[in-house]
Motif scaffolding. Sequence first.
Motif, PDB file in Angstrom:
ATOM      1  N   GLY A   1     -46.918  23.477  73.959  1.00 35.81           N
ATOM      2  CA  GLY A   1     -47.177  24.511  74.969  1.00 35.81           C
ATOM      3  C   GLY A   1     -48.435  24.244  75.773  1.00 35.81           C
ATOM      4  N   GLY A   2     -49.007  23.037  75.646  1.00 41.17           N
ATOM      5  CA  GLY A   2     -50.278  22.740  76.312  1.00 41.17           C
ATOM      6  C   GLY A   2     -50.230  21.490  77.170  1.00 41.17           C
ATOM      7  N   GLY A   3     -51.342  20.740  77.165  1.00 39.99           N
ATOM      8  CA  GLY A   3     -51.428  19.520  77.960  1.00 39.99           C
ATOM      9  C   GLY A   3     -52.539  18.627  77.460  1.00 39.99           C
ATOM     10  N   GLY A   4     -52.782  17.527  78.161  1.00 43.32           N
ATOM     11  CA  GLY A   4     -53.855  16.634  77.707  1.00 43.32           C
ATOM     12  C   GLY A   4     -53.921  15.332  78.486  1.00 43.32           C
ATOM     13  N   PHE A   5     -54.654  14.402  77.921  1.00 39.94           N
ATOM     14  CA  PHE A   5     -54.871  13.092  78.548  1.00 39.94           C
ATOM     15  C   PHE A   5     -54.840  12.006  77.477  1.00 39.94           C
ATOM     16  CE2 PHE A   5     -57.252  16.222  80.998  1.00 39.94           C
ATOM     17  CZ  PHE A   5     -56.894  15.943  82.314  1.00 39.94           C
ATOM     18  N   MET A   6     -54.275  10.864  77.847  1.00 43.14           N
ATOM     19  CA  MET A   6     -54.189   9.752  76.906  1.00 43.14           C
ATOM     20  C   MET A   6     -54.727   8.483  77.569  1.00 43.14           C
ATOM     21  SD  MET A   6     -50.717   8.378  74.953  1.00 43.14           S
ATOM     22  CE  MET A   6     -49.964   9.960  74.796  1.00 43.14           C
ATOM     23  N   VAL A   7     -55.658   7.802  76.896  1.00 35.94           N
ATOM     24  CA  VAL A   7     -56.116   6.496  77.363  1.00 35.94           C
ATOM     25  C   VAL A   7     -55.438   5.455  76.473  1.00 35.94           C
ATOM     26  CG1 VAL A   7     -58.105   5.005  77.853  1.00 35.94           C
ATOM     27  CG2 VAL A   7     -58.369   7.476  77.937  1.00 35.94           C
ATOM     28  N   ILE A   8     -54.776   4.487  77.095  1.00 31.87           N
ATOM     29  CA  ILE A   8     -54.037   3.480  76.323  1.00 31.87           C
ATOM     30  C   ILE A   8     -54.595   2.101  76.645  1.00 31.87           C
ATOM     31  CG2 ILE A   8     -51.752   2.454  75.900  1.00 31.87           C
ATOM     32  CD1 ILE A   8     -50.513   5.102  76.912  1.00 31.87           C
ATOM     33  N   TYR A   9     -54.851   1.322  75.602  1.00 34.31           N
ATOM     34  CA  TYR A   9     -55.226  -0.095  75.802  1.00 34.31           C
ATOM     35  C   TYR A   9     -54.077  -0.945  75.302  1.00 34.31           C
ATOM     36  CZ  TYR A   9     -57.451  -4.625  75.043  1.00 34.31           C
ATOM     37  OH  TYR A   9     -57.740  -5.969  75.045  1.00 34.31           O
ATOM     38  N   LEU A  10     -53.561  -1.767  76.200  1.00 34.83           N
ATOM     39  CA  LEU A  10     -52.452  -2.654  75.851  1.00 34.83           C
ATOM     40  C   LEU A  10     -53.032  -4.040  75.604  1.00 34.83           C
ATOM     41  CD1 LEU A  10     -50.356  -1.166  78.705  1.00 34.83           C
ATOM     42  CD2 LEU A  10     -49.791  -0.908  76.278  1.00 34.83           C
ATOM     43  N   ALA A  11     -53.064  -4.416  74.336  1.00 32.75           N
ATOM     44  CA  ALA A  11     -53.788  -5.639  73.944  1.00 32.75           C
ATOM     45  C   ALA A  11     -53.210  -6.884  74.599  1.00 32.75           C
ATOM     46  CB  ALA A  11     -53.766  -5.766  72.432  1.00 32.75           C
TER      47      ALA A  11
ATOM     48  N   GLN B   1     -51.661  -4.982  66.322  1.00 27.87           N
ATOM     49  CA  GLN B   1     -51.665  -5.886  67.471  1.00 27.87           C
ATOM     50  C   GLN B   1     -52.911  -5.659  68.348  1.00 27.87           C
ATOM     51  OE1 GLN B   1     -49.142  -8.267  67.797  1.00 27.87           O
ATOM     52  NE2 GLN B   1     -48.754  -7.405  65.754  1.00 27.87           N
ATOM     53  N   GLY B   2     -53.677  -4.643  67.989  1.00 26.12           N
ATOM     54  CA  GLY B   2     -54.883  -4.336  68.770  1.00 26.12           C
ATOM     55  C   GLY B   2     -54.652  -3.319  69.874  1.00 26.12           C
ATOM     56  N   ASN B   3     -53.426  -2.766  69.957  1.00 26.92           N
ATOM     57  CA  ASN B   3     -53.189  -1.689  70.937  1.00 26.92           C
ATOM     58  C   ASN B   3     -53.937  -0.440  70.481  1.00 26.92           C
ATOM     59  OD1 ASN B   3     -51.168  -3.147  72.499  1.00 26.92           O
ATOM     60  ND2 ASN B   3     -49.880  -2.908  70.676  1.00 26.92           N
ATOM     61  N   ILE B   4     -54.421   0.308  71.454  1.00 26.68           N
ATOM     62  CA  ILE B   4     -55.257   1.471  71.122  1.00 26.68           C
ATOM     63  C   ILE B   4     -54.809   2.691  71.931  1.00 26.68           C
ATOM     64  CG2 ILE B   4     -57.611   2.422  71.306  1.00 26.68           C
ATOM     65  CD1 ILE B   4     -58.622  -0.475  70.954  1.00 26.68           C
ATOM     66  N   VAL B   5     -54.885   3.848  71.276  1.00 23.91           N
ATOM     67  CA  VAL B   5     -54.689   5.106  72.004  1.00 23.91           C
ATOM     68  C   VAL B   5     -55.847   6.051  71.683  1.00 23.91           C
ATOM     69  CG1 VAL B   5     -53.267   7.182  72.266  1.00 23.91           C
ATOM     70  CG2 VAL B   5     -52.171   4.946  72.087  1.00 23.91           C
ATOM     71  N   SER B   6     -56.393   6.645  72.724  1.00 23.05           N
ATOM     72  CA  SER B   6     -57.399   7.693  72.573  1.00 23.05           C
ATOM     73  C   SER B   6     -56.824   8.911  73.300  1.00 23.05           C
ATOM     74  CB  SER B   6     -58.701   7.217  73.215  1.00 23.05           C
ATOM     75  OG  SER B   6     -59.744   8.117  72.964  1.00 23.05           O
ATOM     76  N   LEU B   7     -56.483   9.947  72.539  1.00 22.83           N
ATOM     77  CA  LEU B   7     -55.701  11.060  73.075  1.00 22.83           C
ATOM     78  C   LEU B   7     -56.388  12.394  72.817  1.00 22.83           C
ATOM     79  CD1 LEU B   7     -53.051  12.688  73.804  1.00 22.83           C
ATOM     80  CD2 LEU B   7     -52.203  12.080  71.556  1.00 22.83           C
TER      81      LEU B   7
END
Lengths: 187, 575
Positions: free
Chosen positions: B98-108, B398-404
């Motif tokens: 019922g909300g929202g947000g932001f995601m930063v993704i690093y694709l290794a 694999q070094g992929n990262i998510v900051s959410l």
Amino acid sequence: MKKTFFTTFLLLTFFIPVMFPQEEKKVASPLFEQPLLITSAGQSAEVRLASVLAKRGELNFILSKTATPKDLENIKTLALVLGVSLKGLGAAGLDIAKEKERVNLLVEEAQKKNIPLLCLHLGGESRRGQLSDAFISIFLPKAKMVIVVKSGNKDKLFTRLCEEHKIPLIEVEKTVDTLEPLKNAFK
Amino acid sequence: MRKMKALFTKKTTLSFIISLLLVVSFSCRPTEIKIPEPPSDRHQPYNFVGRKGMVVAAHHLAAKAGLEMLKKGGNAIDAAVTTAFALNASEPFASGIGGGGFMVIYLASEKRVTVVDFREKAPSGIPGEIFNDKGKIKSTGLAVAVPGTLAGWDYSLKKYGTKSLADVTQEAIKIAENGFAVSQTFSRINKDQYEKLIMNAGEGTCYLNKGFPYEPGDLFRNPELAGTLKLIASRGIDEFYKGEIAQKVVKAVNEKGGVMDLKDLALYKPVEHPPVQGTYKDYTLFTIPPPSSGGVHIIQLLNMLENWPVKKWGSNSPPYIHHLCEALRFVFADRSRYLGDPDFIKVPVEELISKKHAKQIVSQIKPDSLLDFYPFGRYDEKKNDQGNTTHVCVIDDQGNIVSLTQSINHFFGTGIVPENTGFLLNNIMYDFSRDLSSPNAVGPYRRPLSSMSPLIMFKKEKPFLVLGSPGGTRIFSSLTQIIINITDFDMSLDEAIEAPRFFSYSSQGKPRSISLESRFPEKTYEALKNIGHSIRIREAFDKYFGGAQGILILQDKKVILGGADSRRDGYGAGY
């Protein structure tokens, strides 16, 4: 024979209370009359909780989070819900000093009118701390009875203050368990 | 002979026992490093350890759900969305569908950072004036913006993940069905928000225990949410944006005086765009551009801090607190003057995050007194700006990262639960300014200004720190302090997170008091008062300052550390 009976009687009189101490939470008869005014001392959300309990207990009550002496008109009992919430204070446009002054004036007026004070602490351990404890120390000694959710009395602050001022204390496990003693406290 | 026999027997027995012990000890030796259990005092700094992957979140069940997804072969995006769904079940008061947000993704593999923005939007029929004279929104329904969470998760999953919606919802469904024991944090927040829940969700809601707040240890279950998630898993997110759930959302909002219609939900789309980028000494930082102000402000603060001998001043020393608070007051002035939804106004991001702008501000800050005026604008004070929201960090093998970072705004949002759905609707409309001339004024389809600042920091082009926090407008202040604790004060990750925090801001050009946790020494408070600050002491570990989660990647040691904030129920799960 008489002597033996007398000795046994004395011994029993002495030992029975020691062996079966009366629980501190037993209150012999209703202490309060209706209607009651429920107000907060610290603007925590538990004041609303107290009103739901009073509603479920079918008590005749008025809820006023920021009650003033004039709200005591026709009131027979004043219930103070102890616990400070900075958020609650902010929402009510109050600060600690103003809230203390408001509650103080209210309790003084209640005392003048011989309206007994019932203190409730329903927030448990999380509603303790320096700010809440300051309100507890000031207003609890003026109560005629205190009901507290057990986790809020882990350090026995309520026990100590109630013993010191000879106030009946009822400890309940959970907030919902407050309902029965609250109902029973009223005529 | 008898003696020999006896000796032989003793020797044999002895050898047998030793051999047995050795065999047992070797066969039982774990192949992985033995990781100590977290300390019983949850405020004691503790770094979760991993080699291949790590998930850090605000609830242990959610972190474990994410870790299971990593172990099953999911990538960081799959695990982040799994964790996010699980948080809706395990920490429902802070975020959810019922909300929202932001995601930063690093694709290794691409060495690329991208941002998925699923901030809520104002409904098309929103009136210009939604606040009353006391700064409250006129009706509960008007506080609800069009939710973006599911659209954002689904977009990220389809574009960068490898698993299906059915896969990533499994653990959340289990948590919602089976339930869990309520924590002290949950119980306290539940009590704080009791009035709102009674009024908007009713006594029968699952967010109350038979009409009363949950006590620590009570079982919390949410079968209706499990049902909603099963529907979404089988029918896709259109069920939420165009189907039966959409109808329930609109009905619930409008019954409480809102103006949302089905078209608002049907038209909602998340946005992908490049991150905003800054540097601090040898580090490069990627975070969220507007409509969040947080990323811009962290870069601004770090730019200013580069000009001061922070390390020499020392951790949480009076000069450090004084200078950072003065910097914050300028930042809040900029915030109210320039920041808003970039789809509707021009936000001078490049100018604000420039080193030149930082130097201009630094040149005005005095070392031993406060400025009377912070000249760029005024900050729209919000009375109910509490520490809410939630943050998730994930790294995969694999070094992929998510900051959410995601939110329903205030704890338990509006308290509105659409009929039989089990999820809470946001009150994000409170993030708009009351001032109609503000760049953050209310308008149809506008996204209100956020403070969320999920970030990924690189050291010599390699991922170093993944970080984020809830905490309203304290977010960028708290994250800046954590970064400085690590980079300048040489703290370990969780030490940096648990260290005492402070915050200040300006309003209408005037300085406001400094809020500090009560763990600072008395002489620090005195020194700040002597400079001219008024101070406000809060709890020792106060969630007002957020509940940060972080991952520190020690490339040279091939170790991943997870840090989870004890101001809330943070937990890390690594392998």
